[in-house]
Motif scaffolding. Structure first.
Motif, PDB file in Angstrom:
ATOM      1  N   LYS A  12       0.855  -1.180   0.000  1.00  0.00           N
ATOM      2  CA  LYS A  12       0.000   0.000   0.000  1.00  0.00           C
ATOM      3  C   LYS A  12       0.891   1.229   0.000  1.00  0.00           C
ATOM      4  O   LYS A  12       1.552   1.519   0.985  1.00  0.00           O
ATOM      5  N   GLU A  13       0.920   1.905  -1.113  1.00  0.00           N
ATOM      6  CA  GLU A  13       1.755   3.098  -1.212  1.00  0.00           C
ATOM      7  C   GLU A  13       1.093   4.244  -0.473  1.00  0.00           C
ATOM      8  O   GLU A  13      -0.051   4.586  -0.753  1.00  0.00           O
ATOM      9  N   ASN A  14       1.791   4.795   0.446  1.00  0.00           N
ATOM     10  CA  ASN A  14       1.247   5.896   1.238  1.00  0.00           C
ATOM     11  C   ASN A  14       1.784   7.217   0.714  1.00  0.00           C
ATOM     12  O   ASN A  14       2.973   7.480   0.746  1.00  0.00           O
ATOM     13  N   SER A  15       0.878   8.040   0.238  1.00  0.00           N
ATOM     14  CA  SER A  15       1.284   9.358  -0.248  1.00  0.00           C
ATOM     15  C   SER A  15       1.412  10.299   0.937  1.00  0.00           C
ATOM     16  O   SER A  15       1.065   9.968   2.060  1.00  0.00           O
ATOM     17  N   THR A  16       1.883  11.481   0.660  1.00  0.00           N
ATOM     18  CA  THR A  16       2.030  12.457   1.737  1.00  0.00           C
ATOM     19  C   THR A  16       0.675  12.860   2.290  1.00  0.00           C
ATOM     20  O   THR A  16       0.591  13.392   3.393  1.00  0.00           O
ATOM     21  N   LYS A  17      -0.379  12.609   1.535  1.00  0.00           N
ATOM     22  CA  LYS A  17      -1.720  12.968   1.988  1.00  0.00           C
ATOM     23  C   LYS A  17      -2.311  11.912   2.922  1.00  0.00           C
ATOM     24  O   LYS A  17      -3.354  12.124   3.518  1.00  0.00           O
ATOM     25  N   GLY A  18      -1.620  10.763   3.020  1.00  0.00           N
ATOM     26  CA  GLY A  18      -2.117   9.718   3.903  1.00  0.00           C
ATOM     27  C   GLY A  18      -3.268   8.946   3.301  1.00  0.00           C
ATOM     28  O   GLY A  18      -3.475   8.927   2.085  1.00  0.00           O
ATOM     29  N   TYR A  19      -4.051   8.296   4.156  1.00  0.00           N
ATOM     30  CA  TYR A  19      -5.178   7.470   3.736  1.00  0.00           C
ATOM     31  C   TYR A  19      -6.491   8.186   4.050  1.00  0.00           C
ATOM     32  O   TYR A  19      -6.608   8.890   5.047  1.00  0.00           O
ATOM     33  N   ASP A  20      -7.491   7.930   3.177  1.00  0.00           N
ATOM     34  CA  ASP A  20      -8.804   8.531   3.419  1.00  0.00           C
ATOM     35  C   ASP A  20      -9.501   7.860   4.603  1.00  0.00           C
ATOM     36  O   ASP A  20     -10.108   8.528   5.429  1.00  0.00           O
ATOM     37  N   LEU A  21      -9.424   6.519   4.658  1.00  0.00           N
ATOM     38  CA  LEU A  21     -10.109   5.763   5.722  1.00  0.00           C
ATOM     39  C   LEU A  21      -9.092   4.903   6.461  1.00  0.00           C
ATOM     40  O   LEU A  21      -8.310   4.175   5.839  1.00  0.00           O
ATOM     41  N   ILE A  22      -9.100   5.011   7.766  1.00  0.00           N
ATOM     42  CA  ILE A  22      -8.276   4.140   8.595  1.00  0.00           C
ATOM     43  C   ILE A  22      -9.154   3.492   9.665  1.00  0.00           C
ATOM     44  O   ILE A  22     -10.273   3.963   9.929  1.00  0.00           O
ATOM     45  N   GLY A  23      -8.653   2.439  10.277  1.00  0.00           N
ATOM     46  CA  GLY A  23      -9.442   1.797  11.330  1.00  0.00           C
ATOM     47  C   GLY A  23      -8.648   0.740  12.049  1.00  0.00           C
ATOM     48  O   GLY A  23      -7.514   0.411  11.676  1.00  0.00           O
ATOM     49  N   ILE A  24      -9.262   0.194  13.093  1.00  0.00           N
ATOM     50  CA  ILE A  24      -8.686  -0.921  13.849  1.00  0.00           C
ATOM     51  C   ILE A  24      -9.774  -1.980  14.004  1.00  0.00           C
ATOM     52  O   ILE A  24     -10.931  -1.642  14.298  1.00  0.00           O
ATOM     53  N   THR A  25      -9.406  -3.238  13.808  1.00  0.00           N
ATOM     54  CA  THR A  25     -10.358  -4.334  14.021  1.00  0.00           C
ATOM     55  C   THR A  25      -9.779  -5.324  15.030  1.00  0.00           C
ATOM     56  O   THR A  25      -8.580  -5.566  15.060  1.00  0.00           O
ATOM     57  N   ALA A  26     -10.653  -5.881  15.856  1.00  0.00           N
ATOM     58  CA  ALA A  26     -10.233  -6.858  16.867  1.00  0.00           C
ATOM     59  C   ALA A  26     -11.443  -7.628  17.353  1.00  0.00           C
ATOM     60  O   ALA A  26     -12.519  -7.051  17.535  1.00  0.00           O
ATOM     61  N   LEU A  33      -1.054   1.567  12.562  1.00  0.00           N
ATOM     62  CA  LEU A  33      -1.306   2.941  12.107  1.00  0.00           C
ATOM     63  C   LEU A  33      -0.281   3.885  12.728  1.00  0.00           C
ATOM     64  O   LEU A  33      -0.008   3.831  13.927  1.00  0.00           O
ATOM     65  N   THR A  34       0.274   4.750  11.902  1.00  0.00           N
ATOM     66  CA  THR A  34       1.272   5.708  12.371  1.00  0.00           C
ATOM     67  C   THR A  34       0.608   7.039  12.731  1.00  0.00           C
ATOM     68  O   THR A  34      -0.581   7.255  12.444  1.00  0.00           O
ATOM     69  N   ALA A  35       1.377   7.913  13.326  1.00  0.00           N
ATOM     70  CA  ALA A  35       0.860   9.241  13.686  1.00  0.00           C
ATOM     71  C   ALA A  35       0.411   9.994  12.441  1.00  0.00           C
ATOM     72  O   ALA A  35      -0.612  10.691  12.450  1.00  0.00           O
ATOM     73  N   ASP A  36       1.165   9.866  11.318  1.00  0.00           N
ATOM     74  CA  ASP A  36       0.776  10.532  10.073  1.00  0.00           C
ATOM     75  C   ASP A  36      -0.516   9.961   9.519  1.00  0.00           C
ATOM     76  O   ASP A  36      -1.374  10.696   9.012  1.00  0.00           O
ATOM     77  N   ASP A  37      -0.668   8.623   9.601  1.00  0.00           N
ATOM     78  CA  ASP A  37      -1.917   8.002   9.134  1.00  0.00           C
ATOM     79  C   ASP A  37      -3.111   8.581   9.872  1.00  0.00           C
ATOM     80  O   ASP A  37      -4.149   8.910   9.270  1.00  0.00           O
ATOM     81  N   ILE A  38      -2.982   8.685  11.183  1.00  0.00           N
ATOM     82  CA  ILE A  38      -4.084   9.161  12.026  1.00  0.00           C
ATOM     83  C   ILE A  38      -4.370  10.634  11.770  1.00  0.00           C
ATOM     84  O   ILE A  38      -5.522  11.064  11.680  1.00  0.00           O
ATOM     85  N   GLU A  39      -3.327  11.415  11.629  1.00  0.00           N
ATOM     86  CA  GLU A  39      -3.484  12.864  11.464  1.00  0.00           C
ATOM     87  C   GLU A  39      -4.170  13.215  10.151  1.00  0.00           C
ATOM     88  O   GLU A  39      -4.962  14.154  10.082  1.00  0.00           O
ATOM     89  N   ASN A  40      -3.911  12.447   9.093  1.00  0.00           N
ATOM     90  CA  ASN A  40      -4.417  12.802   7.764  1.00  0.00           C
ATOM     91  C   ASN A  40      -5.699  12.076   7.371  1.00  0.00           C
ATOM     92  O   ASN A  40      -6.223  12.302   6.282  1.00  0.00           O
ATOM     93  N   ALA A  41      -6.198  11.186   8.232  1.00  0.00           N
ATOM     94  CA  ALA A  41      -7.383  10.390   7.881  1.00  0.00           C
ATOM     95  C   ALA A  41      -8.646  11.240   7.838  1.00  0.00           C
ATOM     96  O   ALA A  41      -8.832  12.159   8.646  1.00  0.00           O
ATOM     97  N   LYS A  42      -9.535  10.900   6.890  1.00  0.00           N
ATOM     98  CA  LYS A  42     -10.837  11.570   6.784  1.00  0.00           C
ATOM     99  C   LYS A  42     -11.929  10.787   7.527  1.00  0.00           C
ATOM    100  O   LYS A  42     -12.903  11.372   7.997  1.00  0.00           O
ATOM    101  N   VAL A  43     -11.765   9.474   7.592  1.00  0.00           N
ATOM    102  CA  VAL A  43     -12.749   8.607   8.268  1.00  0.00           C
ATOM    103  C   VAL A  43     -11.978   7.634   9.160  1.00  0.00           C
ATOM    104  O   VAL A  43     -10.998   7.031   8.715  1.00  0.00           O
TER     105      VAL A  43
END
Length: 759
Positions: free
Chosen positions: A155-169, A209-219
């Motif tokens: 999964k190539e991560n751009s500087t804009k990060g991901y639109d949707l992130i999450g955690i499952t358990a 999930l990294t700090a950048d992933d969390i900071e840039n996520a929309k959902v």
């Protein structure tokens, strides 16, 4: 081993015309036996149905993944059946099944079984994979799609990060964890979103999930059925907090809700990176049953294993004819002592572990240390705080207390209060220090909170033990008065009753302590006083009554098997030995799950024992040992002298056995009928299968696969099918009654709240 290598030509079947879940399981089991993958078809089927009873393996989208971890499996493999027509599998989405994957392993190959299940759960959620599988005609086509889909896509991560992130358990960290992750990624792709989902499963945290992933996520979506780790990363972020099932089947709606700002939750978690404590909220304190079971599940091995090994120590000394001057077994022979040391050590850790994991279930790993300290102060197993003050490192707390209340214990009840207090203290101190500078958060979590929590819980337990000490002293004085006034029958009844109130708690300990005092003439010290030579009646009553709770539980599971789960019945088998050895704690796990019915039933039995022992004037010179010290029983009805005679011993044993049998049978009957009545009323719901349906299904399968006496078998099959249908109808009615009962409870609660509001 790669996942594709677990599929074998001999156990892969296409377009099979099977009519039911039972036929599929029977067919696969037969083929596995024929092709030498398992040793026993019967054992394998039992394992399959046991897993199905814990929750359907129909995962949705027409797929079922039954799985077995059992010694009867010879070689790890995945059996596959593509059905000609869809069948009912009680799936999560209530849709029929046409693809069945049977995963099997014996557990000797590490986590191969779990990894295979996790991999399957993930890629089977993809629509294109499902389509390919449904069109496959041979095992090679299955292997090809597996080889293609198990390759990890970068999964190539751009500087804009991901639109949707999450955690499952999910609780087991297997199927639903990975299914939910795969589905969320699929739903995100349908919306044109990029996505990254962290899984907290059996294989640990993956795709973190990294700090950048969390900071840039929309959902942000949390789909979980257990506490999540590392939530402090999301502090201040708004998320959708839901279950894995919702994520699997309602992902698009969840994304829409987030976009509309509906049902969002703002994360406010303590710093818990890598600690597994999850978010600290007061809501966790309200899950009393969950918290108690969290402590119970960790405590249970200490009770069962320790009790059985202690019983072995008694058996060794008993068989060798050993026993000390007071008839104590397990401490004379060096070999017996070796086993006794193991058993005692395990059982003394029971209460500290209970307190530690109650706190852990509420506030995570920060609660382990203060919870365990609370348990240690409840049991006085280390003597540092409440031992003999004359020894330099013993009784250090006791030196601050009046001499008449030193050394008092609160047992597992103290551990319950202590565990909650420890969690509350950790919660309070964590909130109070929440605004520490980031540079000091590590010192706060490793030094400040643990040190202050340790001091706080120690002060609380010290305070709790003071009123408890005075309570115990008052009861002791009262029983001494009864003995001095020739009312030992009442003292015997009271001792029997108290032994069964909390089974190892403070009230139980009071009765047992009084029994021990009676042996050393500590209750009535004047040799010329009334009752001096009969005061060990209290010891006899205390020990025989202490044997009632575990034996009562074991007997009840035999007489009333349908009102207990299979797990309960298995666990209760150890109680026969525990009861015989006077290990009352064997009943504690059952009392924690069903406190009212178990405790009241046991108290009835304890009272009966007290009455019969008291009226029979049965004395006992040993403080422990259960059935192994029965030779030291004596009845003063036959011989009032202080010596033991054959007649007095025989009468004493006869009265004692009569008391024990009557008490256990009555208590077991009260408990069994009470549970049966409440189950029928919908008040009590078993937390897993009681084995009735499993047993009927097993008999049906056996008859269907037996070609002999076909005519007779068909008649028996019809009867069993009718019986199964009737039981399923009975279960459905129970569910309706339970719903009605819960509804009535909620109405009563709302009326109560309304009355308070009106006032």
């Amino acid at each position: 081993m790669e996942l594709k290598d677990l599929f074998k030509k001999e156990i892969s079947f296409f377009n099979k015309d099977l009519k039911s879940k039972e036929e599929v399981i029977s067919f696969l089991s037969e083929e596995l036996l024929k092709n030498n993958f398992i040793n026993s078809k019967e054992d394998f089927e039992k394992a399959v149905y046991k897993r199905e009873s814990e929750g359907s393996t129909g995962v949705g989208d027409g797929i079922a993944i039954p799985h077995v971890l059992n010694p009867t499996v010879k070689n790890s493999a995945i059996g596959f059946v593509k059905l000609k027509n869809k069948i009912d599998w009680q799936s999560l989405d209530d849709q029929p099944v046409d693809l069945v994957f049977m995963i099997m392993t014996n557990g000797k190959d590490g986590n191969e079984h779990l990894s295979a299940l996790a991999d399957l759960s993930g890629y089977l959620m993809k629509a294109d994979v499902q389509s390919t599988l449904r069109n496959s005609k041979n095992v090679n086509e299955i292997k090809n799609v597996l080889t293609k889909d198990t390759k990890v896509e970068k999964k190539e991560n751009s500087t804009k990060g991901y639109d949707l992130i999450g955690i499952t358990a999910c609780p087991t960290g297997i199927a639903h964890t990975y299914m939910a992750a795969e589905k969320l990624e699929e739903y995100a792709k349908q919306k044109g979103y990029t996505a990254k989902i962290e899984t907290q499963g059996r294989r640990g945290i993956e795709n973190r999930l990294t700090a950048d992933d969390i900071e840039n996520a929309k959902v942000i979506i949390f789909a979980h059925d257990k506490a999540l780790e590392g939530l402090s990363r999301f502090n201040g972020k708004q998320v959708i907090d839901t279950s894995t099932k919702e994520a699997i089947f309602k992902g698009p709606q969840l994304i829409e809700k987030f976009e509309k700002g509906e049902n969002l939750k703002t994360i406010k978690a303590a710093s818990d990176e890598g600690e597994g404590s999850g978010e600290l909220t007061l809501r966790k304190f309200l899950d009393i049953k969950g918290n108690l079971l969290g402590g119970l599940s960790r405590m249970l091995p200490f009770v069962v294993a320790g009790g059985i090994i202690l019983g072995i120590a008694f058996l060794i000394d008993f068989a060798a004819g050993n026993g000390d001057a007071k008839g104590n077994f397990g401490v004379t022979s060096p070999v017996a002592g070796w086993f006794a040391a193991i058993g005692k050590t395990s059982m003394t850790m029971m209460v500290p572990i209970f307190g530690a994991y109650i706190a852990y279930s509420i506030v995570g790993s920060q609660g382990l240390m203060p919870g365990m300290i609370a348990g240690l102060f409840s049991t006085n197993v280390m003597n540092f705080a409440y031992g003999d003050p004359k020894v330099s490192w013993s009784g250090l707390f006791a030196r601050l207390l009046p001499e008449n209340i030193r050394g008092m214990e609160s047992g597992f009840i103290g551990a319950i209060f202590g565990g909650y207090l420890a969690a509350l203290l950790v919660f309070g101190w964590s909130k109070a220090m929440n605004k520490f500078p980031k540079s000091l958060t590590g010192v706060r979590d490793i030094v400040f909170i643990p040190v202050i929590s340790l001091l706080s819980i120690s002060l609380c337990m010290f305070a709790i033990n003071i009123p408890l000490g005075y309570l115990m002293r008052s009861i002791q004085d009262g029983i001494q008065w009864l003995a001095a006034n020739n009312l030992l029958v009442l003292a015997s009844v009271l001792a029997g009753f108290m032994m069964c109130v909390d089974m190892g708690g403070p009230i139980n300990k009071i009765a047992y302590a009084l029994g021990n005092l009676s042996i050393v003439q500590g209750l009535i010290t004047d040799p010329n006083a009334t009752g001096y030579d009969q005061q060990t009646i209290i010891m006899a009553s205390a020990m025989i009554a202490g044997m009632v709770p575990p034996i009562m539980i074991a007997l009840c599971t035999v007489i009333f098997p349908k009102v207990w789960t299979i797990k309960d019945r298995d666990a209760a088998k150890a109680n026969w030995l525990m009861g015989a050895c006077f290990v009352s704690e064997g009943a504690i796990p059952f009392m924690v799950k069903d406190p009212k019915r178990v405790a009241v039933s046991a108290m009835i039995g304890g009272t009966i024992v007290g009455i019969i022992i008291g009226l029979g004037k049965v004395t006992l010179l040993a403080s422990h040992g259960g059935v192994f010290v029965f030779a030291l029983l004596s009845s003063k009805l036959v011989d009032s002298s202080t010596s033991l005679t054959g007649a007095s011993i025989g009468t004493g044993i006869g009265i004692t056995l009569t008391a024990l049998i009557i008490a256990c049978f009555i208590s077991a009957s009260v408990l069994g009928f009470w549970r049966m009545l409440d189950i029928k009323r919908g008040v009590l719901v078993l937390d897993s299968t009681n084995g009735v349906k499993d047993s009927i299904n097993a008999k049906l399968l056996k008859l269907k696969n037996n070609p002999k006496e076909k005519t007779n078998n068909e008649e028996k099959i019809l009867k069993l099918q009718s019986k199964l249908s009737s039981y399923e109808e009975y279960e459905s009615n129970l569910k309706l009654k339970n719903i009605e009962y819960l509804k009535n409870l909620e109405e009563k609660r709302q009326k109560k709240v309304q009355r308070k509001t009106n006032k």
